[in-house]
Write a protein that holds these residues in place. Structure first.
Motif, PDB file in Angstrom:
ATOM      1  N   CYS A  83     -67.687  32.961 -18.157  1.00 60.66           N
ATOM      2  CA  CYS A  83     -68.019  34.068 -17.244  1.00 60.66           C
ATOM      3  C   CYS A  83     -67.869  33.659 -15.776  1.00 60.66           C
ATOM      4  O   CYS A  83     -68.050  34.499 -14.900  1.00 60.66           O
ATOM      5  CB  CYS A  83     -69.435  34.561 -17.513  1.00 60.66           C
ATOM      6  SG  CYS A  83     -70.695  33.367 -17.045  1.00 60.66           S
TER       7      CYS A  83
ATOM      8  N   CYS B 173     -72.478  28.575 -19.878  1.00 57.16           N
ATOM      9  CA  CYS B 173     -73.783  28.724 -19.222  1.00 57.16           C
ATOM     10  C   CYS B 173     -74.913  28.897 -20.230  1.00 57.16           C
ATOM     11  O   CYS B 173     -76.012  28.424 -20.018  1.00 57.16           O
ATOM     12  CB  CYS B 173     -73.752  29.879 -18.223  1.00 57.16           C
ATOM     13  SG  CYS B 173     -73.447  31.493 -18.961  1.00 57.16           S
TER      14      CYS B 173
ATOM     15  N   CYS C 254     -73.106  33.291 -24.169  1.00 57.28           N
ATOM     16  CA  CYS C 254     -72.492  33.871 -22.972  1.00 57.28           C
ATOM     17  C   CYS C 254     -71.403  34.853 -23.402  1.00 57.28           C
ATOM     18  O   CYS C 254     -70.491  34.491 -24.148  1.00 57.28           O
ATOM     19  CB  CYS C 254     -71.884  32.776 -22.100  1.00 57.28           C
ATOM     20  SG  CYS C 254     -70.847  33.443 -20.767  1.00 57.28           S
TER      21      CYS C 254
HETATM   22 ZN   LIG Z   1     -71.227  32.166 -18.896  1.00 59.49          ZN
END
Ligand SMILES: [Zn+2]
Ligand SMILES: [Zn+2]
Length: 173
Positions: free
Chosen positions: A64, A132, A136
């Motif tokens: 992302c 992350c 995600c």
């Molecule tokens: Zn992410």
């Protein structure tokens, strides 16, 4: 920080801490270094180094592209040897790649460059895939993170009613 000459390491060994985070590669500026410490001991043919690092890295998610933080807490031990790795033949390749050999660091001069050791150890600690969080969702086709407030296409894409609407069978009462 000046390199530490092998000959300047006392027989009882030497404790050294990296005082600041100037050793961090530029791409990790913004990371919070809690501590990096080393213990150096001379041994036959070079120096045996053990160390410990604690830091919180600022990384960018591969999916992302968000920035996120990852804690790293690692202990390591490396043999510093002056010279070059022995030339290898094909049948030795497997042996060369064994974990034990990764712990040997060949140096040109009989000295220890601790910031360089710290950088190498940091790279060994980096995740292969930087994500992350395990689930995600990644980027939407609009370029925003899926499910984030910035992405306004989520409802249309995810709602089963939207799919039905396209077929002309929903919301007809
Ligand atoms: Zn992410
Ligand atoms: Zn979107």
């Amino acid at each position: 920080m000046e390199p530490i000459l092998f000959v300047n390491i006392p027989d009882v060994g030497l404790d050294v801490d990296l005082a600041d985070d100037s050793w961090l590669p530029a791409s990790f500026h913004g990371s919070e270094v809690a501590s990096v410490s080393f213990f150096l001991q001379r041994q036959q043919g070079g120096v045996h180094l053990t160390g410990k690092m604690e830091l919180v890295l600022g990384l960018q998610c591969d999916r992302c592209l968000d920035l996120y933080k990852k804690s790293i807490s690692a202990e390591f031990s490396v043999d510093l040897v002056v010279g070059e790795p022995a030339p290898t033949s094909d049948d030795q390749v497997e042996y060369i790649c064994s974990a034990a050999d990764l712990d040997t660091m060949f140096v040109e001069l009989p000295q220890v460059d601790l910031p360089e050791v710290a950088r190498q150890q940091l790279y060994l600690q980096l995740p292969v895939k930087k994500i992350c969080e395990a689930d995600c969702p990644g980027l939407c086709q609009c370029g925003e993170k899926k499910g984030s407030t910035a992405c306004t296409c989520k409802i249309i894409i995810d709602s089963p009613f939207a799919a039905l609407a396209k077929l002309g069978v929903a919301g007809t009462d």
